[in-house]
Design a protein around this motif. Structure first.
Motif, PDB file in Angstrom:
ATOM      1  N   SER A  28     -19.771 -55.597  -2.645  1.00  0.00           N
ATOM      2  CA  SER A  28     -19.134 -55.589  -3.967  1.00  0.00           C
ATOM      3  C   SER A  28     -18.966 -54.165  -4.462  1.00  0.00           C
ATOM      4  O   SER A  28     -19.547 -53.226  -3.932  1.00  0.00           O
ATOM      5  CB  SER A  28     -19.986 -56.386  -4.952  1.00  0.00           C
ATOM      6  OG  SER A  28     -21.271 -55.777  -5.081  1.00  0.00           O
TER       7      SER A  28
ATOM      8  N   ASN B 172     -15.643 -57.494  -1.867  1.00  0.00           N
ATOM      9  CA  ASN B 172     -15.622 -58.812  -2.491  1.00  0.00           C
ATOM     10  C   ASN B 172     -16.281 -58.754  -3.859  1.00  0.00           C
ATOM     11  O   ASN B 172     -16.592 -57.679  -4.370  1.00  0.00           O
ATOM     12  CB  ASN B 172     -16.294 -59.853  -1.576  1.00  0.00           C
ATOM     13  CG  ASN B 172     -17.710 -59.426  -1.193  1.00  0.00           C
ATOM     14  OD1 ASN B 172     -18.401 -58.774  -1.963  1.00  0.00           O
ATOM     15  ND2 ASN B 172     -18.134 -59.790   0.015  1.00  0.00           N
TER      16      ASN B 172
ATOM     17  N   TRP C 137     -10.890 -58.478  -1.025  1.00  0.00           N
ATOM     18  CA  TRP C 137     -11.238 -59.891  -1.161  1.00  0.00           C
ATOM     19  C   TRP C 137     -11.839 -60.164  -2.543  1.00  0.00           C
ATOM     20  O   TRP C 137     -12.705 -61.004  -2.707  1.00  0.00           O
ATOM     21  CB  TRP C 137     -12.258 -60.298  -0.077  1.00  0.00           C
ATOM     22  CG  TRP C 137     -11.732 -60.150   1.317  1.00  0.00           C
ATOM     23  CD1 TRP C 137     -10.455 -59.888   1.701  1.00  0.00           C
ATOM     24  CD2 TRP C 137     -12.489 -60.255   2.529  1.00  0.00           C
ATOM     25  NE1 TRP C 137     -10.342 -59.814   3.059  1.00  0.00           N
ATOM     26  CE2 TRP C 137     -11.587 -60.041   3.614  1.00  0.00           C
ATOM     27  CE3 TRP C 137     -13.827 -60.512   2.816  1.00  0.00           C
ATOM     28  CZ2 TRP C 137     -11.984 -60.077   4.947  1.00  0.00           C
ATOM     29  CZ3 TRP C 137     -14.229 -60.553   4.149  1.00  0.00           C
ATOM     30  CH2 TRP C 137     -13.311 -60.330   5.204  1.00  0.00           C
TER      31      TRP C 137
ATOM     32  N   SER D  87     -12.419 -61.449  -6.290  1.00  0.00           N
ATOM     33  CA  SER D  87     -12.174 -62.749  -6.915  1.00  0.00           C
ATOM     34  C   SER D  87     -12.572 -62.694  -8.382  1.00  0.00           C
ATOM     35  O   SER D  87     -12.973 -61.644  -8.895  1.00  0.00           O
ATOM     36  CB  SER D  87     -12.946 -63.847  -6.174  1.00  0.00           C
ATOM     37  OG  SER D  87     -14.343 -63.554  -6.187  1.00  0.00           O
TER      38      SER D  87
ATOM     39  N   ASN E 232      -5.406 -59.949  -3.620  1.00  0.00           N
ATOM     40  CA  ASN E 232      -6.804 -60.316  -3.707  1.00  0.00           C
ATOM     41  C   ASN E 232      -6.883 -61.814  -4.004  1.00  0.00           C
ATOM     42  O   ASN E 232      -5.944 -62.566  -3.684  1.00  0.00           O
ATOM     43  CB  ASN E 232      -7.503 -59.484  -4.794  1.00  0.00           C
ATOM     44  CG  ASN E 232      -7.855 -58.084  -4.318  1.00  0.00           C
ATOM     45  OD1 ASN E 232      -8.789 -57.891  -3.555  1.00  0.00           O
ATOM     46  ND2 ASN E 232      -7.087 -57.091  -4.768  1.00  0.00           N
TER      47      ASN E 232
END
Length: 969
Positions: free
Chosen positions: A285, A306, A328, A330, A356
């Protein structure tokens, strides 16, 4: 007092004869260094004779080009303190004898064509502080000996072909502050031993072939502010956690380095302004670490990150670019990112979250006008119309760095009458005087490139940059420039990203003078050339690219810091005269020396030019004065074929029998100095069947001459104004238009770099024996700017208006914005001349207005040239429509040159075969007007690779000479 003055005068007169009679002069250059300089000269090739190194004269006393010296009172010799040989188009190699210049502090060969390897003997120059070799063709590996230069502070080797590893011996460079070695071929591991360099501030090693791992030890460098390693291959390596301890780091750029792992905790780097970790394989992250509120740029695109977008991005009040696309990520898009930004009229924020897995937008959806937000490729765009975010989900519409211009800030603050400022002498109004006065002055130009700025947009920092430069640049000792004396004339973002800019320095506002003094120009130039401007957190280190010394500064030697010494005899005379008047006698002797050597100094001032007009002239021959004198029968009036403002044009026959046209500048004036060098520079690298070929040049004995291929059928102006026995048919005119257009298309799209001609007119379109048209006269041409890659806007150059009345683009005339479509306008006027036989301006009549009036009244065919004979009405209509589009007042309404060529080819294809091959061509030099010369069929512009880019001038295309119409009128 009178007695003291008498003693001083007596000492002076005693000193002078001793000075001139002394066989061993105090202040001569060290003989060992003279020998070393001569060895250096023997290894260099100086095709344009910039180096005025007369081996019969003392290097330091007679100011050899770029040789800067100082007097050592210990041994009584002058020693070379600096070799400043930037941008002289020198080639050859670096001599090992450079190592004998042991007193030298600065070695500068920037922006030449030096090849070969770096001599290990340079490692013997223990006094060396600056090693500046950027922008050459140096190859080979770095010698270990360079690691033993105890005083080196700047190591600048970028833009070469140096290979091999970085020597571990470089860990001994205890004073080095700058490693600028990007854009080479270095390979292998970055030596961990470099961590011992506590003075090192900038490490620029991007665009090499480095591999291995990122040494954690680099975090021990206490002064490091920029670490830029983009485009290397550290496959499998991670970003060491220790890099979070680089507390002084301002910029960390590790783009496209094949890095893996997670982003380390960077919260301790409180001053980090620029972070680029894009195009790697980073996972995990994005940390919610606290970032500096001054951070301008975060680029993490193209990884495998992510989690959600951190909310702490909302505290970045100076944010300019936030790129998290192609990851990636979210969750939701936090709309508070842009809510705390300090918006001004110059603030633009580019936020890219494309591709994304973002599903929603939190908070207020309204996006400020200054913010570009891109969300395409996210689930949130599935129901874009329901959320009213369609514009955010469209194709990529973000702004690239290259699109940033100074248009908004470079508008003049006052309206001044243009005719009151003599632009022909390179004067212009000072744009930013605080009292909005119309002060007309001559600027001095400096080309810079910011090597690694910590910003993505320059405009918000324009004022800060102005203050930074003017604070650190003095034209007179201890007197900083006022802010209005600096004007940033243009900027351009380059790969890196690096920021190229052109600065204009204006003299101080005064009623007495509107120019700098020679010493003031040299002081400004020396500040940049010696790299004495301190570093800046935001703007980083800089490259010196060039000086532009035009108009009243054209003969200033840039820069010259050398000073002459005194002989031992003179010193004895001073002691005999009076010790109390030593300084007065010294001054007197120096003045006498200067007068004694006046002739040599005049020669140096006249001929020496460090960076005036750099050229590259492959395949262009340098003729001697005697060569051209013989070719023209001592410039006999019987060989003169033309005359213009520049000088006279002669028809000559070279020793090998080739007939040429020789354009000779007015003797003693050399008024076309810049045009002379510009035309050589341009034509030496342009090779196209529709451009006049430059055969050679002469630049000696107060003479400047250009030698062209001879064009026996003169200029288009001659063709249209002469009275021929046979008509000049439409097929011939269209053929001429197509030839000229192909030449200009080559300039705009195929030349490297592209060129704006700037003076397209009938006089500058010449015709060979088969009536093939060729564009000539590149004396005021300019390199074209880089256009919008999407084709939505046209890039321009802000420059003073030059060209020929009647052909000058009206928008360029009003705004000083020169574009490629300025050439299109001028060509449109030529097309109208071909159709009507009219001149652009004659007896108060303007050709564009006359044609428009006739066209609107349905009388178009009434203005067609009667000498055209019979013509196809449909072809003439189409040609007229194209000419009117090209000569439109609005730039946006004019076609590109590719469209012009295509349309002319289409019209040509409509003609009968006899017209299409232009079998009607006439040779105006033949006594029989009925003589016709066949021509090969026209080749399509789409076949440029086989015909035009090759520069094939074989067979019938090899026509000797150019006629008097190369002369500007």
């Amino acid at each position: 007092m009178a007695f003291s003055n008498t003693v001083c005068l007596l000492g002076l007169f005693l000193a002078l004869p001793l000075y001139w009679s002394s066989p061993f002069a105090y202040g001569d250059t060290d003989p060992l260094e003279v020998a070393a300089l001569l060895a250096v000269r023997n290894k260099l090739k100086d095709p344009y004779k910039y180096l005025k190194w007369n081996k019969k004269r003392d290097p330091c006393i007679t100011n050899w080009t770029g040789v800067i010296c100082y007097l050592n009172n210990t041994d009584g010799y002058m020693h070379v303190q600096e070799l400043r040989l930037l941008r002289l188009n020198l080639s050859g190699t670096l001599a090992p004898e450079l190592g004998q210049l042991t007193y030298m502090k600065r070695l500068d060969f920037l922006w030449n064509n030096i090849s070969g390897s770096i001599p290990k003997e340079i490692g013997h120059i223990t006094a060396l502080e600056l090693l500046l070799l950027s922008g050459n063709q140096i190859s080979g590996s770095l010698p270990d000996e360079l690691g033993y230069l105890p005083n080196l502070t700047k190591f600048q080797l970028d833009l070469n072909f140096i290979s091999g590893p970085i020597p571990t011996s470089f860990a001994n460079l205890v004073k080095v502050q700058h490693f600028h070695m990007n854009n080479n071929r270095f390979s292998g591991q970055i030596p961990p031993e470099l961590s011992q360099l506590n003075a090192l501030k900038h490490v620029l090693l991007d665009n090499n072939n480095l591999s291995g791992y990122l040494p954690p030890e680099l975090a021990q460098m206490r002064s490091l502010t920029i670490l830029q390693l983009d485009n290397n291959n550290f496959a499998g390596s991670v970003i060491p956690n220790s890099y979070g301890n680089m507390t002084k780091l301002l910029k960390l750029s590790l783009r496209n380095c094949s890095l893996q792992g997670t982003i380390p905790d960077l919260s301790a780097i409180r001053g980090l302004l620029y972070l680029d970790l894009s195009m790697n394989q980073l996972t995990g992250s994005i940390s919610t670490n606290r970032l500096s509120e001054n951070t301008t740029t975060i680029i993490l695109s193209g990884n495998q990150l992510n989690g959600s977008i951190p909310s702490n991005f909302s505290g970045l009040s100076h944010l300019q670019k936030l790129y998290l696309d192609n990851n990636w990520l979210s969750g939701s898009v936090p709309s508070n990112i842009w809510q705390n930004i300090n918006f001004t009229s110059d603030t633009n924020v580019d936020i890219n979250f494309e591709n994304n897995f973002l599903s929603d937008i939190l908070g207020i959806l309204e996006v400020p006008q200054n913010v570009t937000l891109r969300l395409q490729g996210n689930p949130v765009c599935t129901n874009a119309s329901q959320r009213n975010i369609t514009l955010l989900c469209g194709p990529d519409n973000g702004n690239d760095e290259s699109e940033e211009t100074l248009d908004n800030l470079n508008k003049p603050v006052s309206t001044c009458p243009p005719q009151a400022c003599p632009t022909k002498n390179h004067f212009r109004y000072v744009p930013t005087l605080p009292n909005t006065s119309c002060f007309c002055a001559a600027p001095f130009g400096v080309g810079l490139r910011l090597r690694s700025p910590s910003i993505s947009s320059f405009l918000p920092y324009r004022d800060q940059f102005d203050m930074f430069i003017t604070k650190n640049v003095n034209a007179t000792p201890n007197t900083p420039l006022d802010k209005y004396q600096l004007y940033v004339d243009s900027i351009e973002w380059e790969k890196g990203p690096r920021l190229r800019m052109f600065l204009l320095f204006f003299p101080r506002y005064s009623n007495d003078s509107n120019t700098f003094g020679e010493n003031e120009v040299q002081a400004i130039a020396s500040t940049f050339a010696a790299f004495t401007i301190p570093g800046s957190d935001i703007f980083g280190p800089y490259d010196l690219l060039n000086f532009t010394a035009e108009g009243p500064y054209s003969n200033v030697i840039l820069p010259s810091l050398s000073s002459a010494g005194l002989s031992k005899g003179a010193l004895a005379g001073i002691v005999l005269g009076s010790i109390f008047c030593a300084s007065v006698i010294l001054l007197g002797i120096l003045l006498f020396i200067r007068k004694k050597h006046k002739s040599s100094q005049v020669e140096v001032v006249k001929n020496q030019s460090l960076t005036k007009f750099p050229m590259k002239m492959d395949g262009v021959k340098a003729f001697s004065f005697e060569d051209l004198q013989t070719a023209t029968n001592n410039f006999s009036t019987t060989t003169q074929i033309g005359q213009g403002g520049y000088g006279k044009v002669y028809k000559g026959t070279l020793a090998d029998g080739v007939v040429v046209a020789i354009k000779r500048a007015q003797q003693g004036s050399l008024q076309g100095d810049k045009e002379f060098y510009t035309e050589i520079e341009m034509l030496s690298r342009l090779h196209h069947r529709n451009l006049v070929a430059l055969v050679g040049y002469c630049d000696e004995k107060d003479e400047q001459m250009l030698v062209y291929e001879f064009m026996p059928n003169g200029s288009l102006h001659d063709l249209l104004s002469a009275r021929y026995r046979a008509p000049l048919g439409f097929g011939t005119r269209l053929h001429i238009a197509l030839n000229a257009s192909r030449g200009i298309l080559y300039l705009h799209t195929e030349a490297d770099p592209p060129i704006i001609h700037r003076d397209i007119k009938a006089n500058n379109i010449l015709l060979d024996s088969k009536m093939t048209a060729k564009v000539s006269d590149f004396g005021i041409s300019r390199l074209a700017p880089i256009s919008d890659p999407k084709g939505l806007t046209t890039a321009h150059i802000s420059t003073i208006v030059k060209g020929t009345p009647g052909y000058v683009d009206p928008e360029y005339f009003l705004t000083n914005k020169l574009t490629e479509k300025s050439d299109v306008y001028s060509l449109g006027i030529v097309f109208l001349e071909l159709l009507t036989g009219m001149q652009p301006i004659s007896h108060g009549r303007n050709i564009v207005r006359e044609v428009n009036t006739a066209h609107q009244s349905g009388m178009m065919f009434s203005i067609i040239d009667r000498n055209m004979g019979q013509y196809p009405s449909e072809g003439v209509k189409k040609f007229m429509a194209l000419a009117m589009r090209c000569s439109s007042d609005e730039t946006k309404d004019r076609p590109l040159m590719l469209e012009v060529v295509r349309e002319l080819e289409n019209i040509s294809s409509m003609l009968p075969e006899s017209d299409n091959t232009s079998s009607e061509f006439v040779n105006v030099n033949l006594s029989s007007s009925g003589t016709s010369v066949a021509s090969a069929p026209s080749t399509s512009v789409y076949d440029r690779r086989s015909t035009y880019l090759t520069g094939d001038r074989s067979g019938d295309d090899l026509v000797s000479g150019v006629i008097h119409s190369i002369m500007p009128r």
